[in-house]
Design a protein around this motif. Sequence first.
Motif, PDB file in Angstrom:
ATOM      1  N   ASN A  81      38.283  63.113  40.196  1.00  0.00           N
ATOM      2  CA  ASN A  81      37.602  64.379  40.445  1.00  0.00           C
ATOM      3  C   ASN A  81      38.051  65.643  40.167  1.00  0.00           C
ATOM      4  OD1 ASN A  81      35.920  66.339  42.232  1.00  0.00           O
ATOM      5  ND2 ASN A  81      36.254  64.637  43.730  1.00  0.00           N
ATOM      6  N   ARG A  99      46.005  57.054  38.478  1.00  0.00           N
ATOM      7  CA  ARG A  99      47.188  57.230  39.728  1.00  0.00           C
ATOM      8  C   ARG A  99      48.099  55.895  40.916  1.00  0.00           C
ATOM      9  NH1 ARG A  99      44.232  61.397  42.439  1.00  0.00           N
ATOM     10  NH2 ARG A  99      45.814  61.337  43.967  1.00  0.00           N
ATOM     11  N   PRO A 126      49.998  61.375  43.678  1.00  0.00           N
ATOM     12  CA  PRO A 126      49.431  63.001  44.537  1.00  0.00           C
ATOM     13  C   PRO A 126      49.403  63.691  42.404  1.00  0.00           C
ATOM     14  CG  PRO A 126      52.182  63.104  43.444  1.00  0.00           C
ATOM     15  CD  PRO A 126      51.912  61.836  44.081  1.00  0.00           C
ATOM     16  N   LEU A 127      48.060  63.879  43.629  1.00  0.00           N
ATOM     17  CA  LEU A 127      46.966  64.895  42.485  1.00  0.00           C
ATOM     18  C   LEU A 127      47.980  66.129  41.717  1.00  0.00           C
ATOM     19  CD1 LEU A 127      43.820  66.050  45.112  1.00  0.00           C
ATOM     20  CD2 LEU A 127      44.257  64.821  42.960  1.00  0.00           C
ATOM     21  N   ARG A 162      43.843  51.673  46.178  1.00  0.00           N
ATOM     22  CA  ARG A 162      43.202  53.142  46.988  1.00  0.00           C
ATOM     23  C   ARG A 162      41.758  52.691  47.434  1.00  0.00           C
ATOM     24  NH1 ARG A 162      41.725  58.222  45.685  1.00  0.00           N
ATOM     25  NH2 ARG A 162      43.102  58.575  43.786  1.00  0.00           N
ATOM     26  N   ARG A 166      41.268  53.658  51.677  1.00  0.00           N
ATOM     27  CA  ARG A 166      39.661  54.559  52.466  1.00  0.00           C
ATOM     28  C   ARG A 166      38.975  53.777  53.365  1.00  0.00           C
ATOM     29  NH1 ARG A 166      35.982  54.770  46.388  1.00  0.00           N
ATOM     30  NH2 ARG A 166      34.546  56.093  48.304  1.00  0.00           N
ATOM     31  N   ASN A 288      37.007  61.602  52.607  1.00  0.00           N
ATOM     32  CA  ASN A 288      37.862  61.908  51.363  1.00  0.00           C
ATOM     33  C   ASN A 288      38.885  61.160  50.826  1.00  0.00           C
ATOM     34  OD1 ASN A 288      38.943  63.540  49.623  1.00  0.00           O
ATOM     35  ND2 ASN A 288      39.229  65.411  50.667  1.00  0.00           N
ATOM     36  N   ASP A 289      38.811  60.709  50.277  1.00  0.00           N
ATOM     37  CA  ASP A 289      40.024  59.663  50.040  1.00  0.00           C
ATOM     38  C   ASP A 289      41.636  60.249  49.510  1.00  0.00           C
ATOM     39  OD1 ASP A 289      38.260  59.822  47.577  1.00  0.00           O
ATOM     40  OD2 ASP A 289      39.702  58.512  46.644  1.00  0.00           O
ATOM     41  N   GLU A 290      41.009  61.772  48.785  1.00  0.00           N
ATOM     42  CA  GLU A 290      42.401  62.445  48.959  1.00  0.00           C
ATOM     43  C   GLU A 290      42.853  63.085  49.729  1.00  0.00           C
ATOM     44  OE1 GLU A 290      44.196  62.165  46.339  1.00  0.00           O
ATOM     45  OE2 GLU A 290      41.922  61.573  44.699  1.00  0.00           O
ATOM     46  N   ASN A 293      47.030  63.172  50.605  1.00  0.00           N
ATOM     47  CA  ASN A 293      47.682  63.342  49.683  1.00  0.00           C
ATOM     48  C   ASN A 293      47.626  65.017  49.340  1.00  0.00           C
ATOM     49  OD1 ASN A 293      48.793  61.547  48.499  1.00  0.00           O
ATOM     50  ND2 ASN A 293      47.543  61.091  47.431  1.00  0.00           N
ATOM     51  N   LEU A 294      46.605  65.603  50.577  1.00  0.00           N
ATOM     52  CA  LEU A 294      46.441  66.994  50.230  1.00  0.00           C
ATOM     53  C   LEU A 294      47.316  67.848  51.081  1.00  0.00           C
ATOM     54  CD1 LEU A 294      42.528  67.298  49.714  1.00  0.00           C
ATOM     55  CD2 LEU A 294      44.665  67.737  47.841  1.00  0.00           C
TER      56      LEU A 294
END
Length: 361
Positions: A81, A99, A126-127, A162, A166, A288-290, A293-294
């Motif tokens: 993304n 990831r 993580p991102l 992942r 989700r 939002n699957d992130e 980690n945010l």
Amino acid sequence: MGVGPGPAGAGSLQKDSKVAAAKGQAVRASRKQVTMKGLYFQQSSTNEKITFVFQERENLPVAEDNYVKLQVKACALSHINTKLLAEMKMEKDFFPVGREIAGIVLDVGSKVSFFQPDDEVVGILPLDSEDPGLCEVVRVHEHYLVHKPEKVSWTEAAGTVRDGVRAYTALHYLSRLAPGKWVLIMDGASALGTIAIQLAHHRGARVISTACSPEDKQYLEGLRPALVRLYSKDDEPAAELQLLPHKHDILTLLGVGGHWVTTEENLQLDPPDSHCLFLKGATVAFLNDEVWNLSNVQQGKYLCVLKDVMEKLATGVLGLVWMSLSRLMRPKSPWKGSRKIKEEKSKLFSFNFVISQISVE
């Protein structure tokens, strides 16, 4: 009476020097083993072209504090993304690829409390990770990893983690799914749809899903949801290709107090749509699957989700996930879509939950 240096003493010194040389060679060899290549992607200045490149990695130091050094056994590839990376100010010249990883712990930092060398683990980098999953050895904070069950293979663990997170987030945290409720899952033959169907069944919900082709329909019959056909065998113009219902269809299908979970970040609701939701007391939630980690605020819940997904994979609750992932590797037949769901609206129930993982107009 002392003994002066002689042939025996010289032989001992030679032996010690050989041992020291052998140890030095072993250290150099071990360092050479961790010198490897990692896969990165580079985006052009116009953000239109992405180039994948291999880069030499420097020797990884011994893990420090809460970090774990991990030998990667399997890595799954997922969508990158780039828009989110730009919004979070995480753009780099080279961004690591891969990831979702599973592997064996090689070394742990002094403050690591959950793992020890030779543990089998799985997690999502993580991102802001500097290490790509597509590499032999990576470093990752222990709070992004959980133990991999012995019954679960490396590829199953990395390929499921992942979409498991989700589906779990959509059903348990955004929808609060309960036994006896009705749930409509769009595109149930996808990896996310497959996991969501099985988790919903396990929770005691009654599931209806959509099939976009005869192949999808045949696959979904093994998961036992009721099916709605979204394809036609007749050739139709490309302009009429429509594999998804309109947003108004979904709003109509929502029951009183229902929840619509979608990954469409640009979903636009007109005033009549909002009024429809108001009359039903229904809600729209964005998946939002992130999100885990945010923020580290709910790190404990995130680890519980990862652990529960792996346990359900090990116990057979998610028995057909890997079959779905393998099936998705093959190109699908170019079936033409139709708005079949409109014709069958009268046959459907009012849903407590609707999950759609791709764009809805």
